[in-house]
Design an enzyme around this catalytic site. Structure first.
Site, PDB file in Angstrom:
ATOM      1  N   SER A  26      86.751  46.903  -8.090  1.00  0.00           N
ATOM      2  CA  SER A  26      85.335  47.267  -8.195  1.00  0.00           C
ATOM      3  C   SER A  26      85.015  48.204  -9.355  1.00  0.00           C
ATOM      4  O   SER A  26      84.002  48.008 -10.024  1.00  0.00           O
ATOM      5  CB  SER A  26      84.851  47.874  -6.873  1.00  0.00           C
ATOM      6  OG  SER A  26      84.894  46.886  -5.864  1.00  0.00           O
ATOM      7  N   LYS A  75      85.223  50.440   7.083  1.00  0.00           N
ATOM      8  CA  LYS A  75      83.936  49.725   7.141  1.00  0.00           C
ATOM      9  C   LYS A  75      83.207  49.876   8.467  1.00  0.00           C
ATOM     10  O   LYS A  75      81.977  49.908   8.486  1.00  0.00           O
ATOM     11  CB  LYS A  75      84.147  48.226   6.842  1.00  0.00           C
ATOM     12  CG  LYS A  75      84.398  47.919   5.379  1.00  0.00           C
ATOM     13  CD  LYS A  75      84.472  46.419   5.163  1.00  0.00           C
ATOM     14  CE  LYS A  75      84.561  46.086   3.687  1.00  0.00           C
ATOM     15  NZ  LYS A  75      84.419  44.660   3.414  1.00  0.00           N
ATOM     16  N   ASP A 111      78.466  41.944   1.997  1.00  0.00           N
ATOM     17  CA  ASP A 111      79.534  40.928   1.979  1.00  0.00           C
ATOM     18  C   ASP A 111      78.989  39.541   2.323  1.00  0.00           C
ATOM     19  O   ASP A 111      79.216  38.573   1.593  1.00  0.00           O
ATOM     20  CB  ASP A 111      80.651  41.291   2.961  1.00  0.00           C
ATOM     21  CG  ASP A 111      81.506  42.444   2.473  1.00  0.00           C
ATOM     22  OD1 ASP A 111      81.687  42.579   1.250  1.00  0.00           O
ATOM     23  OD2 ASP A 111      82.005  43.213   3.318  1.00  0.00           O
ATOM     24  N   GLY A 136      88.534  31.462  11.161  1.00  0.00           N
ATOM     25  CA  GLY A 136      88.781  32.892  11.279  1.00  0.00           C
ATOM     26  C   GLY A 136      87.681  33.559  12.079  1.00  0.00           C
ATOM     27  O   GLY A 136      86.561  33.024  12.180  1.00  0.00           O
TER      28      GLY A 136
HETATM   29  P1  ATR Z   1      89.073  40.451   7.962  1.00  0.00           P
HETATM   30  O1  ATR Z   1      88.281  41.671   8.307  1.00  0.00           O
HETATM   31  O2  ATR Z   1      89.557  40.412   6.556  1.00  0.00           O
HETATM   32  O3  ATR Z   1      88.383  39.181   8.341  1.00  0.00           O
HETATM   33  P2  ATR Z   1      90.772  40.606  10.326  1.00  0.00           P
HETATM   34  O4  ATR Z   1      89.665  41.190  11.129  1.00  0.00           O
HETATM   35  O5  ATR Z   1      92.122  41.243  10.441  1.00  0.00           O
HETATM   36  O6  ATR Z   1      90.454  40.584   8.772  1.00  0.00           O
HETATM   37  O7  ATR Z   1      90.866  39.042  10.678  1.00  0.00           O
HETATM   38  C1  ATR Z   1      91.871  38.263  10.157  1.00  0.00           C
HETATM   39  C2  ATR Z   1      91.594  36.797  10.501  1.00  0.00           C
HETATM   40  O8  ATR Z   1      92.615  36.011   9.896  1.00  0.00           O
HETATM   41  C3  ATR Z   1      91.657  36.493  11.983  1.00  0.00           C
HETATM   42  O9  ATR Z   1      90.783  35.429  12.274  1.00  0.00           O
HETATM   43  C4  ATR Z   1      93.119  36.064  12.157  1.00  0.00           C
HETATM   44  O10 ATR Z   1      93.362  35.252  13.275  1.00  0.00           O
HETATM   45  P3  ATR Z   1      93.701  35.930  14.725  1.00  0.00           P
HETATM   46  O11 ATR Z   1      92.412  36.446  15.262  1.00  0.00           O
HETATM   47  O12 ATR Z   1      94.260  34.810  15.524  1.00  0.00           O
HETATM   48  O13 ATR Z   1      94.707  37.022  14.442  1.00  0.00           O
HETATM   49  C5  ATR Z   1      93.288  35.266  10.892  1.00  0.00           C
HETATM   50  N1  ATR Z   1      94.685  35.091  10.492  1.00  0.00           N
HETATM   51  C6  ATR Z   1      95.507  36.012   9.942  1.00  0.00           C
HETATM   52  N2  ATR Z   1      96.718  35.495   9.709  1.00  0.00           N
HETATM   53  C7  ATR Z   1      96.670  34.196  10.128  1.00  0.00           C
HETATM   54  C8  ATR Z   1      97.608  33.119  10.153  1.00  0.00           C
HETATM   55  N3  ATR Z   1      98.856  33.285   9.709  1.00  0.00           N
HETATM   56  N4  ATR Z   1      97.213  31.931  10.645  1.00  0.00           N
HETATM   57  C9  ATR Z   1      95.967  31.751  11.107  1.00  0.00           C
HETATM   58  N5  ATR Z   1      95.018  32.728  11.112  1.00  0.00           N
HETATM   59  C10 ATR Z   1      95.381  33.937  10.631  1.00  0.00           C
END
Ligand code: ATR
Length: 292
Positions: A26, A75, A111, A136
Site C-alpha cells: 500500500s 480489521k 474491500d 470461501g
Molecule cells: P480471509 O479473511 O482472508 O477471507 P479467513 O477468514 O481465514 O481469511 O478465511 C479463509 C477461507 O479460506 C475460508 O473459507 C477457508 O475455509 P474453511 O472455513 O473451511 O477453513 C478457506 N481455505 C483456506 N485454506 C483452504 C484450503 N486448503 N482448501 C479450501 N479452503 C481453504
C-alpha cells in the site's frame, strides 16, 4: 526510492496499521498517487501489535493522522475503538479504512466495493440481477458477498470447505440483506449445481504463491462458458483457476484489480479526489516485479 524532499510542516500523514505490515504494497501505491497528483500527503506503514491497537487508535486522534488503512489482524478488533461506522463496514463487520474527520474516527470497508469496482471497470460486469457463487466463507467472502447483495445481485451462494461456515454466511446474507443465498460444502458441488452461475469468485488463499502449483479448487468445466471467473489471489497474477478458466475460453478477472480499487476508494475518502488508478496499478506491478 521515494523522493521525500517535499515533506514539510504541513504534510498530511496517513498509513496502514497491521501485524505484520512490512510486506505491505500500500505505501508504494498511495505515495505514487500523491506524487502524481501533487498532494502534500505521505503514506507510511505502522507495525501495531494486537495489545497496542487501542493505543494506536488513540494515536490517530492525538497525532492528527488523516486516516489509516487497517489490515490483518486488526480489521474486526478495531471496531470498538472507532466513533462511527459506514454502512458497508457495519454489515461486513470489518474495517479496512479509517477516516479522521476532526477527531471523529469513521470506519469504512472498501474491500467489497473495490472488488465491485474492479468487476465493473475491468470486466464490464454489471452485478444487478446476477447469480454468484463465492468460494470461501472468511472475511474476504463476507466483504464481497455483502457488496454484491447491496449492488442488487439476485443470488449470492457460498461454497466452503467447512460447510457450517458457509451456512453461517449464507444465513446472514439472506436475513440481513434480503438476497437469496444457499450454502454448500466444496466437496458437494456438482456441475448441475454450478452451471447456472454468471460469476464465480474465489476468495480463499488456495493457489497463492508459493503453493500455486495446485489444481483449481473448482474445475471451470463445471461452469457455464459465459460465466466470469474471478480470483482475489494476486500472487501469482494468474492463478491455476484463472489459467484453467482462460484455457476453457471463459472470461477471467485477476485479483490485482481488487487490491488497486480498494486503495483507490480509500484515496477518495481521504482526499476527496478521484484516484489515479493507472498510476497506482503501475506502482503495484513494479513492486511485485521487484519481489519476484
Ligand atoms: P480471509 O479473511 O482472508 O477471507 P479467513 O477468514 O481465514 O481469511 O478465511 C479463509 C477461507 O479460506 C475460508 O473459507 C477457508 O475455509 P474453511 O472455513 O473451511 O477453513 C478457506 N481455505 C483456506 N485454506 C483452504 C484450503 N486448503 N482448501 C479450501 N479452503 C481453504
Amino acid at each position: 526510492m521515494t523522493n521525500s524532499s517535499f515533506l514539510s510542516g504541513t504534510t498530511r500523514v496517513v498509513g496502514v496499521i497491521g501485524d505484520p505490515v512490512a510486506h505491505s504494497l500500500s505505501p508504494g501505491m498511495h505515495n505514487a498517487a500523491y506524487a502524481a497528483q501533487g498532494l502534500d500527503q505521505v503514506y507510511v506503514a505502522f507495525h501495531v501489535l494486537p495489545e497496542r491497537l487501542e493505543q494506536a487508535v488513540q494515536g490517530i486522534r492525538a497525532l492528527g493522522l488523516a486516516g489509516v488503512n487497517v489490515t490483518i489482524p486488526h480489521k474486526q478488533n478495531i471496531i470498538p475503538f472507532l466513533d462511527e461506522l459506514a454502512t458497508s463496514a457495519r454489515l461486513i463487520g470489518a474495517v479496512n479504512t479509517v477516516v479522521n474527520r476532526n477527531g471523529i474516527l469513521i470506519g469504512h470497508n472498501t474491500d467489497g466495493a473495490g472488488f465491485l469496482e474492479s468487476l465493473r471497470t475491468e470486466a464490464g460486469f454489471t452485478p444487478e440481477k446476477c447469480r454468484v457463487l463465492i468460494l470461501g466463507a472468511g472475511g474476504a467472502a463476507r466483504a464481497i458477498g455483502v457488496q454484491l447483495a447491496l449492488s442488487g445481485a439476485a443470488r449470492v451462494d457460498i461454497a466452503n470447505r467447512t460447510v457450517e461456515r458457509a451456512a453461517k454466511l449464507a444465513g446472514f446474507l439472506s436475513a440481513e440483506l434480503n438476497v437469496a443465498s444457499a450454502a454448500y460444502g466444496l466437496a458437494s458441488l456438482t456441475p448441475a449445481l454450478t452451471e447456472p452461475y454468471d460469476l464465480l469468485v474465489q476468495t480463499t488463499s488456495w493457489g497463492m504463491a508459493p503453493h500455486d502449483d495446485v489444481p483449481p479448487l473448482l474445475d471451470p468445466e463445471a461452469l457455464h462458458p459465459h460465466a466470469l471467473i474471478a480470483d482475489i489471489v494476486y500472487t501469482p497474477q494468474e492463478t491455476s483457476l484463472l489459467r484453467a478458466a482462460r484455457e476453457r475460453g471463459c472470461r477471467t478477472l485477476e485479483g490485482l484489480g481488487m487490491l488497486v480499487h480498494q486503495a483507490a476508494l480509500a484515496h477518495e475518502l481521504w482526499t476527496g479526489q478521484k484516484a489515479p488508478v493507472a498510476v497506482m496499478y503501475t506502482a503495484l506491478k513494479e513492486q511485485l516485479a521487484r519481489r519476484r
